[in-house]
Design an enzyme around this catalytic site. Structure first.
Site, short mmCIF file in Angstrom:
data_model
loop_
_atom_site.label_atom_id
_atom_site.label_comp_id
_atom_site.label_asym_id
_atom_site.label_seq_id
_atom_site.Cartn_x
_atom_site.Cartn_y
_atom_site.Cartn_z
N ARG A 1 22.02 -28.45 16.62
CA ARG A 1 23.05 -27.61 17.22
C ARG A 1 23.57 -28.35 18.45
O ARG A 1 22.83 -29.06 19.13
CB ARG A 1 22.48 -26.26 17.63
CG ARG A 1 21.90 -25.46 16.49
CD ARG A 1 22.95 -24.97 15.52
NE ARG A 1 23.77 -23.90 16.10
CZ ARG A 1 24.83 -23.37 15.51
NH1 ARG A 1 25.24 -23.85 14.34
NH2 ARG A 1 25.50 -22.39 16.08
N ASP B 1 10.64 -30.07 26.64
CA ASP B 1 10.93 -29.78 28.04
C ASP B 1 10.78 -31.06 28.84
O ASP B 1 10.13 -32.02 28.41
CB ASP B 1 9.98 -28.71 28.57
CG ASP B 1 10.34 -27.32 28.08
OD1 ASP B 1 11.54 -27.06 27.84
OD2 ASP B 1 9.43 -26.47 27.92
N TYR C 1 12.28 -30.60 20.15
CA TYR C 1 12.75 -30.03 21.40
C TYR C 1 11.67 -30.25 22.45
O TYR C 1 10.53 -29.81 22.27
CB TYR C 1 13.05 -28.54 21.26
CG TYR C 1 13.54 -27.94 22.56
CD1 TYR C 1 14.88 -28.07 22.93
CD2 TYR C 1 12.66 -27.32 23.43
CE1 TYR C 1 15.33 -27.57 24.14
CE2 TYR C 1 13.10 -26.81 24.65
CZ TYR C 1 14.43 -26.94 24.99
OH TYR C 1 14.87 -26.45 26.19
N ARG D 1 5.81 -16.36 20.48
CA ARG D 1 4.93 -15.44 21.18
C ARG D 1 5.61 -14.08 21.35
O ARG D 1 6.81 -13.96 21.24
CB ARG D 1 4.54 -16.01 22.54
CG ARG D 1 5.72 -16.23 23.47
CD ARG D 1 5.29 -16.93 24.76
NE ARG D 1 6.40 -17.10 25.67
CZ ARG D 1 7.28 -18.11 25.60
NH1 ARG D 1 7.14 -19.03 24.68
NH2 ARG D 1 8.26 -18.20 26.47
N GLU E 1 29.01 -21.08 27.53
CA GLU E 1 28.39 -21.96 26.54
C GLU E 1 28.61 -21.39 25.13
O GLU E 1 28.35 -20.21 24.88
CB GLU E 1 26.89 -22.10 26.79
CG GLU E 1 26.55 -22.91 28.02
CD GLU E 1 25.06 -23.19 28.15
OE1 GLU E 1 24.33 -23.01 27.14
OE2 GLU E 1 24.63 -23.59 29.25
N ARG F 1 26.05 -17.57 26.73
CA ARG F 1 25.72 -17.28 28.12
C ARG F 1 26.76 -17.89 29.04
O ARG F 1 27.57 -18.72 28.63
CB ARG F 1 24.34 -17.82 28.48
CG ARG F 1 24.20 -19.34 28.41
CD ARG F 1 22.77 -19.76 28.74
NE ARG F 1 22.62 -21.22 28.79
CZ ARG F 1 21.50 -21.84 29.14
NH1 ARG F 1 20.43 -21.14 29.48
NH2 ARG F 1 21.44 -23.16 29.17
N ARG G 1 6.89 -8.33 28.19
CA ARG G 1 5.94 -8.28 29.31
C ARG G 1 5.81 -6.82 29.75
O ARG G 1 6.82 -6.16 29.98
CB ARG G 1 6.44 -9.13 30.49
CG ARG G 1 6.39 -10.62 30.23
CD ARG G 1 6.87 -11.37 31.45
NE ARG G 1 6.95 -12.81 31.19
CZ ARG G 1 7.59 -13.67 31.96
NH1 ARG G 1 8.22 -13.24 33.04
NH2 ARG G 1 7.62 -14.95 31.65
#
Length: 384
Positions: free
Chosen positions: A250, A351, A349, A174, A301, A280, A178
């Site tokens: 990964r 959630d 993947y 997407r 990480e 991060r 914003r």
């Protein structure tokens, strides 16, 4: 209804939710896990040095629009409000993510209104790209070179280990912009964190007299004959002893360090510059703002290719992996007495809320099949 003897391979969300539902339906459930703890990659532990409740395998933030799933997790743990407000360090400056109106104005030194920002970004976008095929094409078409280089290129290269020109446009599904000042990373109605952690939540789900749990227990396929049905949430290719090769993932390496006080002032700080080796830094006390800790525990990480002995995190699912996946799915459909569930067994993947939704749907289908003498399919969700 005859009581079934059921084996759940994996004590993560899939195995726990399916196991609890079928135990409540009167079946005998045995859950095994190769690790020494429950909750899979959601596992949390209280750090002895700092007192912080640490996400052992990287942070997990619960967000969903699924009312039933939200009610389900709240039945097993108190969820407190938490908004994920990610920051990123790029070219020596700190910005908020996702890229929003504040980010745009700060980055370009402007004071644009939403409609002005849209028109401004369109002048930066590469409108000659009419059919984006790669991740880079998609980003350049919608955000332009400046924002792409600052916020997407370096991070993506580190996260996926290949140039963004080699990744499909679908990864950037997407528009990553914003045109308002909303810096909440997720858009879902319900967002929060369990007050006592995900391990406590899974412990509650598993707290049923019809469930037994065996940790530090590796599963082998010859164990399946001792049960009426197996729900397998391990790696799909592992079930077949990697006959067609290993599906690509990964993995993450974590470099732990502590700090006296507050190190970065936020839970997640991304690093978009390619020359910074980590993707991060996560500061775990900020994931529980209702707690107070003098010291802080943090993790840098590092993303890399997953080896045979590593924990798989992100399925790559590029052309070669999809072809191999198709071969394993066809093999799986010929298997008897096993249903493949969860992210590893469907090579997707997922959630947490989607994992729980699929587990509830699978459990209900199984309850009906067992009651009526039906047969459970190899997959209740198509991995392809």
């Amino acid at each position: 209804m005859a009581q079934k003897s059921l084996l759940m391979v994996g004590a993560g969300l899939s195995g726990a939710v399916i196991g609890r539902h079928l135990a409540e339906a009167g079946h005998k459930v045995h859950i095994v896990d190769a690790r020494d703890h429950i909750a899979g990659n959601c596992h949390m532990y209280r750090d002895a040095e700092t007192g912080v409740n640490v996400h052992a395998y990287g942070p997990h933030i619960f967000h969903t629009d699924d009312e039933e799933v939200w009610a389900y997790v709240n039945a097993h743990e108190v969820f407190l409000p938490f908004k994920n407000r990610v920051k990123t360090t790029s070219q020596g400056r700190v910005y908020s993510l996702p890229v929003n109106l504040h980010t745009i104005n700060q980055f370009f030194g402007e004071t644009l209104r939403p409609d002005e920002a849209k028109a401004f970004i369109e002048t930066k976008a590469d409108t000659s790209i009419t059919d984006p095929q790669t991740f880079e094409d998609q980003a350049l078409r919608f955000v332009g070179r400046d924002l792409y280089d600052a916020f997407f290129r370096g991070y993506t290269l580190k996260q996926w280990g290949c140039d963004p020109t080699e990744l499909p446009a679908s990864i950037l599904k997407r528009l990553p912009l914003r045109f308002n000042y909303d810096d909440n990373y997720f858009n879902h109605r319900h967002q929060g964190m369990p007050q006592n952690g995900y391990t406590a939540m899974v412990e509650s789900i598993l707290n049923h007299p019809g469930i037994t749990v065996s940790l530090n227990t590796r599963f082998s396929r010859d164990q399946a004959k001792d049960y009426d049905h197996v729900f397998y949430s391990g790696p799909l290719d592992g079930w077949f002893d990697y006959e067609l090769g290993r599906l690509g993932y990964r993995t993450l390496d974590f470099e732990r360090f502590t700090y006296e006080g507050d190190y970065q002032g936020c839970a997640v700080m991304n690093y978009g510059d390619e020359e910074v080796p980590y993707t991060r830094i996560t500061e775990h006390k900020h994931f529980a703002p209702w707690e107070s800790h003098a010291k802080s525990v943090l993790y840098r990480e590092f993303s890399r290719e997953c080896g045979p002995d590593d924990i798989p995190y992100y399925p790559i699912r590029l052309v070669n992996e999809k072809a191999m996946l198709g071969g394993y799915v066809e093999r799986a459909k010929w298997e008897k007495g096993v249903t493949f569930v969860g992210r590893l067994a469907t090579y997707r993947y997922l959630d947490m809320d989607v994992t729980i939704r699929e587990a509830l749907d699978c459990a209900r289908l199984a309850e009906k099949a067992f009651a009526e003498g039906g047969v459970m399919p190899a997959f209740t969700v198509n991995p392809l």
